[in-house]
Motif scaffolding. Structure first.
Motif, PDB file in Angstrom:
ATOM      1  N   ARG A   7       1.841  38.470  11.182  1.00 37.82           N
ATOM      2  CA  ARG A   7       1.644  37.605  12.208  1.00 37.82           C
ATOM      3  C   ARG A   7       0.870  37.627  13.433  1.00 37.82           C
ATOM      4  O   ARG A   7       0.873  38.819  13.830  1.00 37.82           O
ATOM      5  CB  ARG A   7       3.254  37.010  12.802  1.00 37.82           C
ATOM      6  CG  ARG A   7       4.081  36.509  11.732  1.00 37.82           C
ATOM      7  CD  ARG A   7       5.239  35.305  12.456  1.00 37.82           C
ATOM      8  NE  ARG A   7       6.206  35.073  11.529  1.00 37.82           N
ATOM      9  CZ  ARG A   7       7.249  34.437  11.999  1.00 37.82           C
ATOM     10  NH1 ARG A   7       7.376  33.887  13.057  1.00 37.82           N
ATOM     11  NH2 ARG A   7       7.911  34.221  11.141  1.00 37.82           N
ATOM     12  N   TRP A  61       0.723  31.659  20.006  1.00 38.71           N
ATOM     13  CA  TRP A  61       2.030  32.179  19.246  1.00 38.71           C
ATOM     14  C   TRP A  61       2.972  30.967  18.948  1.00 38.71           C
ATOM     15  O   TRP A  61       3.979  31.010  17.848  1.00 38.71           O
ATOM     16  CB  TRP A  61       2.894  33.067  20.132  1.00 38.71           C
ATOM     17  CG  TRP A  61       2.191  34.502  20.257  1.00 38.71           C
ATOM     18  CD1 TRP A  61       1.567  35.059  21.334  1.00 38.71           C
ATOM     19  CD2 TRP A  61       2.009  35.387  19.068  1.00 38.71           C
ATOM     20  NE1 TRP A  61       0.979  36.415  21.030  1.00 38.71           N
ATOM     21  CE2 TRP A  61       1.217  36.470  19.478  1.00 38.71           C
ATOM     22  CE3 TRP A  61       2.337  35.417  17.963  1.00 38.71           C
ATOM     23  CZ2 TRP A  61       0.953  37.596  18.706  1.00 38.71           C
ATOM     24  CZ3 TRP A  61       2.162  36.601  17.212  1.00 38.71           C
ATOM     25  CH2 TRP A  61       1.389  37.640  17.694  1.00 38.71           C
ATOM     26  N   VAL A  62       2.720  29.919  19.565  1.00 32.26           N
ATOM     27  CA  VAL A  62       3.563  28.679  19.135  1.00 32.26           C
ATOM     28  C   VAL A  62       2.586  28.239  17.680  1.00 32.26           C
ATOM     29  O   VAL A  62       3.488  28.015  16.908  1.00 32.26           O
ATOM     30  CB  VAL A  62       3.590  27.796  20.144  1.00 32.26           C
ATOM     31  CG1 VAL A  62       3.859  26.404  19.549  1.00 32.26           C
ATOM     32  CG2 VAL A  62       4.066  27.844  21.462  1.00 32.26           C
ATOM     33  N   ALA A 105       1.340  30.226  15.802  1.00 34.19           N
ATOM     34  CA  ALA A 105       1.637  31.113  14.759  1.00 34.19           C
ATOM     35  C   ALA A 105       2.981  30.740  13.874  1.00 34.19           C
ATOM     36  O   ALA A 105       3.136  30.963  12.938  1.00 34.19           O
ATOM     37  CB  ALA A 105       1.882  32.505  15.391  1.00 34.19           C
ATOM     38  N   HIS A 106       3.824  30.349  14.820  1.00 32.92           N
ATOM     39  CA  HIS A 106       5.244  29.690  14.381  1.00 32.92           C
ATOM     40  C   HIS A 106       4.900  28.473  13.306  1.00 32.92           C
ATOM     41  O   HIS A 106       5.509  28.458  11.995  1.00 32.92           O
ATOM     42  CB  HIS A 106       6.206  29.431  15.428  1.00 32.92           C
ATOM     43  CG  HIS A 106       7.522  29.250  14.662  1.00 32.92           C
ATOM     44  ND1 HIS A 106       8.426  29.911  14.346  1.00 32.92           N
ATOM     45  CD2 HIS A 106       8.311  28.011  14.799  1.00 32.92           C
ATOM     46  CE1 HIS A 106       9.591  29.386  13.987  1.00 32.92           C
ATOM     47  NE2 HIS A 106       9.182  28.092  14.283  1.00 32.92           N
ATOM     48  N   THR A 107       4.047  27.866  13.604  1.00 32.81           N
ATOM     49  CA  THR A 107       3.804  26.669  13.017  1.00 32.81           C
ATOM     50  C   THR A 107       2.918  27.028  11.425  1.00 32.81           C
ATOM     51  O   THR A 107       3.294  26.424  10.479  1.00 32.81           O
ATOM     52  CB  THR A 107       2.862  25.663  13.672  1.00 32.81           C
ATOM     53  OG1 THR A 107       1.635  26.051  13.887  1.00 32.81           O
ATOM     54  CG2 THR A 107       3.615  24.753  14.673  1.00 32.81           C
ATOM     55  N   HIS A 117       3.576  29.654  10.114  1.00 31.43           N
ATOM     56  CA  HIS A 117       4.761  30.485   9.258  1.00 31.43           C
ATOM     57  C   HIS A 117       5.431  29.364   8.620  1.00 31.43           C
ATOM     58  O   HIS A 117       5.746  29.584   7.147  1.00 31.43           O
ATOM     59  CB  HIS A 117       5.737  31.034  10.231  1.00 31.43           C
ATOM     60  CG  HIS A 117       7.000  31.386   9.706  1.00 31.43           C
ATOM     61  ND1 HIS A 117       6.856  32.500   8.634  1.00 31.43           N
ATOM     62  CD2 HIS A 117       8.125  31.335   9.914  1.00 31.43           C
ATOM     63  CE1 HIS A 117       8.148  32.983   8.361  1.00 31.43           C
ATOM     64  NE2 HIS A 117       8.773  32.077   9.096  1.00 31.43           N
ATOM     65  N   LEU A 118       5.685  28.283   9.193  1.00 31.09           N
ATOM     66  CA  LEU A 118       6.517  27.068   8.682  1.00 31.09           C
ATOM     67  C   LEU A 118       5.506  26.491   7.280  1.00 31.09           C
ATOM     68  O   LEU A 118       6.197  26.043   6.278  1.00 31.09           O
ATOM     69  CB  LEU A 118       6.828  25.997   9.617  1.00 31.09           C
ATOM     70  CG  LEU A 118       7.620  26.309  10.692  1.00 31.09           C
ATOM     71  CD1 LEU A 118       8.036  25.197  11.721  1.00 31.09           C
ATOM     72  CD2 LEU A 118       9.072  26.682  10.068  1.00 31.09           C
TER      73      LEU A 118
END
Lengths: 245, 227
Positions: free
Chosen positions: B72, B109-110, B112-114, B116-117
């Protein structure tokens, strides 16, 4: 049947979307099969069962560096073209998967890309205009990027199973190492030039340079939280010592 | 100070989609790098130079996070575009710069979360080989759909955060060169130095790394003094 130049051109164009369906299960297998498809359709023209079996093989988990993926596309197309044993193709795919990732990471992500980024930031820090700095990064970086993809596809097709020799050639490792060393020198130069550029008034330039040096020293010695904390304390001590009175 | 009108907002959202999709899905020509995306954001709001300054700092921060395999790492494209645009409307000042860099890093980092989704969704699209090998046209459609979804992800991130970031940066105390520039300058210098050190450790670890970094820094000091 013969593969036409336009088949290779289509495959090469598709490799730019190789990671479009990247996922945690099959990684970039979807992108590999998508890129191989124009070549496989030609190789298995009039043989839908052969095409389905080939697609089945190439939709199994696969990962590589995206810029070196064309090397795998060329080599795997060659094996399919020559009617190689499916088990051998599978073993070859697995071997390519790990080595292409490692070589590409070292050569591109850790050497070629930082080099042009740092050259560009340094040039900007020394007075180059913003768009000129951006183009100074984008053009040479992507010249290398596109040439690497095209070279990979050609080399993979020409060498087939022998492509392993190309990947493990010592000059690749040496070049990556040399470039990484140059990158670190550039990084030192960029750090000082950028800190000098961050004009904010109040804090003297020398104090800011001291702070940056302290943080750089701790960051390289202990990356992560410990480095950040010790670096911050060292930086604070440096600033306090510098302030008058 | 340039304003963010509806037309500029729309263009910025489309650019956010482009720099979002470039990072991984297509075509990876690195317009998603902070250096480029933040300059673009600054340009849209009237000051490409301001954008590039944010991008240069974010670039040093990002050097520590190469995109290896399933690792990530911050999604720098839309985040840097928003940060560069926000700094361009801030009126300058080192405190604003520190806020813009922090905003860009957090948004990264927000993002990065999307990512991942989206990777989870990609698994559903191409995770089962059987239906795709029977009908290769389906694979082509899903590959294009996934690229389109990544574009939409970048556009949505930009649409959601551009206005809040531009508003927040204008109300930060000292953002126009007010009371806290010394602290902000020290923080930024510390961030740049720490990021450079950590990146150097990753690129070329060990004592040689130290020496090479110091050699580069020294060369730059000499150049600055002579200039």
């Amino acid at each position: 049947m013969r593969l036409a130049r336009k088949d290779f051109a289509r495959a090469l164009a598709r490799t730019f979307a190789a990671q479009g369906t990247w996922n945690y299960g099959s990684y970039m297998a979807g992108g590999l099969a998508f890129s191989l498809l124009p070549l496989l359709e030609r190789i298995h023209a009039g043989d839908p069962v052969g095409l389905r079996q080939a697609m089945d093989r190439h939709l199994r988990p696969f990962n590589a560096h995206p810029y070196l993926m064309p090397l795998a596309v060329g080599a795997l197309a060659r094996l399919e073209f020559e009617g190689e044993d499916p088990e051998r193709i599978e073993r070859f795919r697995t071997a390519l998967s790990s080595s292409l990732g490692a070589v590409g990471d070292r050569l591109v992500w850790q050497a070629w890309r930082p080099f042009w980024l740092l050259v560009s930031v340094l040039a900007y820090s020394l007075g180059l205009g913003p768009w000129a700095a951006v183009l100074l990064f984008l053009f040479p970086y992507n010249a290398g990027h596109v040439v690497l993809r095209a070279w990979g596809l050609r080399r993979g097709w020409e060498e087939g199973l022998g492509v392993g020799r190309t990947i493990s050639a010592p000059w690749i490792r040496r070049t990556a190492r040399l470039l990484a060393g140059v990158d670190v020198v550039l990084l030192g130069a960029v750090t000082v030039a950028l800190v000098a550029k961050l004009q904010g008034g109040g804090l003297p330039l020398a104090a800011r340079a001291l702070v940056a040096a302290a943080m750089a020293a701790s960051g390289i010695a202990w990356p992560g939280v410990v480095g950040a904390v010790t670096g911050a304390l060292a930086a604070l001590a440096g600033v306090v010592a510098w302030l008058p009175g | 100070m340039p304003e963010l009108d509806a037309w500029t907002y729309l263009v910025a959202v489309l650019c956010g989609g482009l720099v979002g999709v470039d990072a991984v899905s297509w075509p990876q020509v690195m317009i998603s790098r902070p250096l480029v995306a933040a300059t673009l954001g600054g340009f849209l709001l009237g000051d490409p130079g301001a954008g590039l300054l944010v991008g240069a700092v974010l670039e040093l921060l990002g050097l520590r996070h190469p995109p290896f395999g399933a690792a990530r790492y911050p999604d720098t494209g839309p985040a840097a575009l928003v940060a560069g645009a926000a700094f361009a409307v801030s009126g300058g000042g080192v405190t604003s710069l520190a806020v813009a860099v922090s905003t860009g890093w957090l948004l990264g980092w927000v993002g990065a979360h999307t990512v991942h989704l989206l990777r989870g969704l990609n698994g559903r699209l191409v995770g089962q080989p059987a239906p795709l090998s029977v009908a290769p046209g389906r694979l082509e459609r899903r590959q294009r759909l996934a690229v389109g979804l990544d574009f939409a992800r970048g556009a949505l991130l930009t649409a959601a955060f551009l206005v809040p970031a531009a508003l927040v940066i204008r109300v930060v105390p000292g953002s126009a060169g007010g009371p806290a520039p010394s602290v902000a300058a020290a923080v930024l210098a510390a961030v740049v130095g720490g990021a450079a050190g950590a990146a150097a450790g990753g690129l070329f670890g060990g004592r040689r790394g130290w020496l090479l970094l110091a050699a580069g820094g020294l060369a730059s000091v000499v150049a600055l003094v002579l200039a």
